[in-house]
Design an enzyme around this catalytic site. Structure first.
Site, mmCIF file in Angstrom:
data_model
loop_
_atom_site.group_PDB
_atom_site.id
_atom_site.type_symbol
_atom_site.label_atom_id
_atom_site.label_comp_id
_atom_site.label_asym_id
_atom_site.label_seq_id
_atom_site.Cartn_x
_atom_site.Cartn_y
_atom_site.Cartn_z
ATOM 1 N N ASP A 172 1.032 -1.070 0.117
ATOM 2 C CA ASP A 172 0.074 0.212 -0.590
ATOM 3 C C ASP A 172 0.818 1.201 0.162
ATOM 4 O O ASP A 172 2.067 0.914 0.440
ATOM 5 C CB ASP A 172 -1.267 -0.033 1.293
ATOM 6 C CG ASP A 172 -2.746 0.268 0.723
ATOM 7 O OD1 ASP A 172 -2.100 2.326 0.382
ATOM 8 O OD2 ASP A 172 -3.420 -0.105 0.809
ATOM 9 N N HIS A 245 -3.214 3.330 -4.220
ATOM 10 C CA HIS A 245 -2.928 2.987 -3.480
ATOM 11 C C HIS A 245 -1.274 2.509 -4.109
ATOM 12 O O HIS A 245 -1.043 2.030 -3.099
ATOM 13 C CB HIS A 245 -3.454 1.831 -2.557
ATOM 14 C CG HIS A 245 -4.286 1.979 -1.978
ATOM 15 N ND1 HIS A 245 -4.078 3.614 -0.721
ATOM 16 C CD2 HIS A 245 -6.217 2.495 -1.833
ATOM 17 C CE1 HIS A 245 -5.943 3.254 -0.216
ATOM 18 N NE2 HIS A 245 -6.669 2.544 -1.216
ATOM 19 N N GLU A 310 -10.297 3.333 -4.063
ATOM 20 C CA GLU A 310 -10.124 4.069 -3.838
ATOM 21 C C GLU A 310 -9.185 4.656 -5.313
ATOM 22 O O GLU A 310 -8.313 5.085 -4.903
ATOM 23 C CB GLU A 310 -10.059 4.576 -2.975
ATOM 24 C CG GLU A 310 -10.472 4.523 -2.032
ATOM 25 C CD GLU A 310 -9.838 4.059 -0.358
ATOM 26 O OE1 GLU A 310 -10.515 4.127 0.636
ATOM 27 O OE2 GLU A 310 -9.290 3.016 -0.028
HETATM 28 C C1 ACM Z 1 -10.846 -1.015 1.426
HETATM 29 O O1 ACM Z 1 -11.432 -0.434 2.677
HETATM 30 N N1 ACM Z 1 -10.062 0.602 0.794
HETATM 31 C C2 ACM Z 1 -10.809 -2.156 0.429
#
Ligand code: ACM
Ligand code: ZN
Length: 735
Positions: A172, A245, A310
């Site tokens: 991440d 991410h 996201e």
């Molecule tokens: C998430 O909680 N971003 C999958």
């Protein structure tokens, strides 16, 4: 081992979680004595036999035992398919499974019985099979790294609860944790960050702890963990979160980003959603082909998670190469570019014999084919959309976010936000939309989980509830029965050395009547046999505090505390606070207006006049009305008739654990007709911290207007630029 559970033994409360599909104590007079038992297992079941032997500290008998001489017998019967039986009588404990995995589950059941009941097991018959094929647990090792032995401890807990998919969130923004030979910079650069934000990224004036954080798994570590999982019949699903991410990946290989990125990529020290994103140019997919080819050799399982959540499109929208691809592919917008990216990676995986799983964010792309398996976290509507579009589906909704708080207690360890109590996990039905849903998973994001003790605390006992909704037939699930098993479960976890959250014992408040004169508050606990003690003077309840008997009627500002006391009466499990404030505006009509006085849609506006100002509590989004990216706005209250008042205040601060932003100025206006407004004056910061007030007035009004001036900017770590600060507002008090 503790024997306290034995005395209460009945068919409904054998000390098991998940509870079996069918079980019956067949003879309360008979028992099987593990102290003198040996194990007799078919050759292909020697793994399970060894597991059982070491858990129960039994020898695996060399000489075969027969049913007549104290044998635990493990065998296969393909006719049982996806299930196992466990039959105990005075002479034997016999586990028969449809396959080796089912025998392993039978062994887990036997171990749970032995760990709870001791060496003498009652005669019983269990016939069991899983409700859901997919029973998963996710662990984020990027935000905080967990070493090989710690991951194995998590796998132990999964095996104990018959969970079978370990979703390993390996990368991440805050760290890349997977060593790959082809790309050494991934761990050399990507696995280290110089510091971690203290508190929340959105806090006013965030600072850093200045403690470097890093760590990664060597390829040998990965093989070790995959083998350890496999021995426990757990499939490992690695997640490489793309194309967002990706700060740590881009820090290692910046050429994978769009060339117009405004800041050089770095491993993030803050948490959140960042603009860093992989470019759609061809060389990105060449890189990912090499990466996934090496990864596929490490993870033998059929599934690879590729994230897709996201994704901020800012760089794509300004990138000539991404825009050219968008035109060449005749894509309508950047959402479709997201679909293009995911589809390309899905194809890379397919050539390696792997299926892709993605978070349901990817459904924003209408050009995605349904070969992608979807993991839904964005709400039930998204889950229904995934089904309607023909995707295979796994549920991981917010009830199952184990990084959220387990109770409202002020004693809970600091967490990201949110509320995911044990009962909410238990009552969540992952198959509510369709029996075709493959299963369910809990997610453990680790922004604020930085130790094994805290990790165990967030897992236990919620893992038992997760296991039960995933395993036990719906008609056999019962919160009441599960609650009865909780003391025994806790005793077993603790005797095995795990840390357990007592949060389920914390009382909860319910406002049953609400007016400008008084607010009636009831207090509940899931364990009414434990007395609840309450105070109304702001102090922490002790053994000398009043035992709660009936709802309390509050007529002036009052900080209530309630705690549930354990059997021996010596300790509260945790204390929940509630600040209750009756005032003229309670339950009145509220509307928000923009800078042009046009109606503005804002969630949670009712929270502004519910008589419950946030004070000294931890932050939950749902308790606040969010006014995002607004320079100037108004909040109008209709008091329902002409009302004399002296004091007005507005709350802007999440207090403990969350420091939110203040506006530049707040002004009070009044009106008798809702048309002609009289400016009364500015509110000033006052006590308690975060509350702005204007006191000592003598006015009569029908309508009140609060003007909030927010013509200022702050630096946003997520957007890497200056933005208008979000304002979170709670109770507007009028007295
Ligand atoms: C998430 O909680 N971003 C999958
Ligand atoms: Zn680009």
């Amino acid at each position: 081992m503790a024997l306290t559970v034995r005395s209460q033994l009945s068919n409904a409360n054998l000390p098991l979680a998940p509870y079996p599909a069918y079980c019956e104590v067949t003879n309360t007079e008979q028992s099987f004595n593990l102290d003198v038992a040996g194990i007799n297992a078919a050759k292909e079941l020697s793994d399970s036999a060894e597991f059982l032997g070491s858990a129960l500290r039994l020898e695996k008998g060399d000489a075969p035992h027969t049913p007549e001489d104290n044998a635990i017998i493990l065998s296969l019967d393909a006719a049982l398919n996806e299930g196992y039986t466990l039959t105990i009588d005075a002479n034997s404990a016999r586990i028969i499974g449809g396959d080796a995995t089912q025998v392993f589950y039978g062994v887990q059941t036997l171990i749970q019985l032995a760990q709870s009941l001791g060496a003498k097991l009652p005669a019983l018959k269990i016939s069991d099979t899983a409700r859901c094929e997919y029973r998963g647990l996710h662990l984020d090792v990027s935000r905080h790294f967990f070493g090989v032995e710690e991951v194995k401890r998590v796998l132990e807990l999964m095996a104990m609860h018959k969970l079978n998919y370990f979703h390993w969130h390996l990368v991440d923004d805050q760290g890349w944790r997977l060593e790959l030979d082809a790309f050494p910079e991934l761990v050399q650069t990507g696995s280290q960050r110089p510091a971690t934000v203290n508190n929340h990224t959105l806090d006013r004036g965030t600072d850093l702890d200045n403690i470097p954080h890093g760590g990664y798994y060597s390829k040998q570590d990965i093989r070790d963990i995959v083998a350890y999982a496999s021995a426990r019949h757990i499939t490992v699903i690695p997640e490489i979160d793309l194309p967002g991410h990706s700060s740590a990946l881009l820090a290692a290989y910046p050429s994978l980003g769009c060339s117009n990125a405004r800041t050089a990529p770095f491993v993030q020290t803050h948490f959140g959603i960042f603009t860093q994103v992989l470019c759609n140019r061809e060389t990105t997919f060449e890189f990912l082909t090499t990466l996934f080819t090496e990864l596929a050799e490490l993870f033998p399982g059929p599934l690879v998670h590729i994230g897709g959540d996201e994704v901020k499109k800012l760089h794509w929208e300004n990138c000539p190469e991404c825009q050219q691809i968008l035109r060449d592919q005749e894509l309508p917008n950047s959402k479709a570019l997201h679909g293009y990216f995911i589809q390309r990676v899905t194809k890379i995986l397919a050539t390696l014999g792997k299926r892709a799983i993605c978070w349901d964010d990817v459904l924003e792309a209408k050009n995605l084919d349904n070969s992608v398996k979807i993991m839904s976290w964005l709400g039930e509507a998204k889950a229904r959309e995934a089904l309607a579009r023909g995707h295979e589906l796994i549920m991981t909704q917010s009830n199952l976010y184990f990084d959220f708080y387990q109770s409202l207690s002020i004693d809970e360890p600091f967490a990201i936000h949110g509320h995911a109590p044990l009962k909410g996990v238990y009552n969540y039905d992952p198959l509510q939309h369709s029996d075709a849903i493959q299963g369910v998973q809990a997610n453990v994001w680790t922004e604020y989980i930085d130790s094994m003790a805290k990790l165990e605390y967030v897992l236990l006992p919620r893992l038992a509830a997760l296991a039960e909704i995933a395993w036990t037939p719906k008609e056999k699930q019962s919160w009441t029965d599960f609650k009865q098993r909780i003391p025994g479960l806790f005793e077993r976890y603790r005797s095995l050395g795990y840390r357990v959250a007592d949060s389920v014992y914390v009382p909860e408040f319910e406002v049953t009547e609400r007016s400008s004169q008084s607010i009636k508050v009831a207090v509940h606990s899931e364990f009414p046999e434990n007395p609840i003690r309450i105070t109304t003077d702001g102090s922490r309840p002790t053994l000398n505090s009043n035992v709660y008997q009936q709802p309390v009627v509050i007529t002036e500002p009052t900080l209530i505390h309630a705690g549930s006391f354990s059997d021996d009466g010596t300790a509260a499990y945790g204390v929940a606070p509630l600040f209750v404030y009756p005032h003229h505006a309670v339950s009145c009509k509220v509307i928000a207006r923009d800078s042009e006085l046009q109606l503005l849609s804002v969630d949670n506006l009712d929270k502004l006049t519910n008589g419950l100002p946030q004070q000294g509590l931890r932050f939950q989004h749902a308790d606040w009305a969010l006014f995002d990216a607004l320079n100037l706005f108004y909040i109008d209250l209709d008091l329902g008739g002409e009302t004399k008042f002296s004091n007005v205040s507005v709350g802007f601060d999440g207090a403990l654990g969350r420091s939110l932003y203040f506006p530049l100025s707040v002004t009070l206006l009044c009106s008798l007709d809702g048309q002609n407004w009289l400016e009364i004056g500015p509110l000033q910061p006052s006590k308690p911290a975060g509350r702005w007030a204007l006191n000592g007035l003598e006015h009569t009004t029908h309508f009140l207007r609060i003007r909030v001036d927010n013509q200022q900017t702050i630096y946003s770590y997520e957007d890497a630029c200056d933005v208008i600060p979000p304002l979170y507002i709670d109770e507007i008090t009028v007295t």
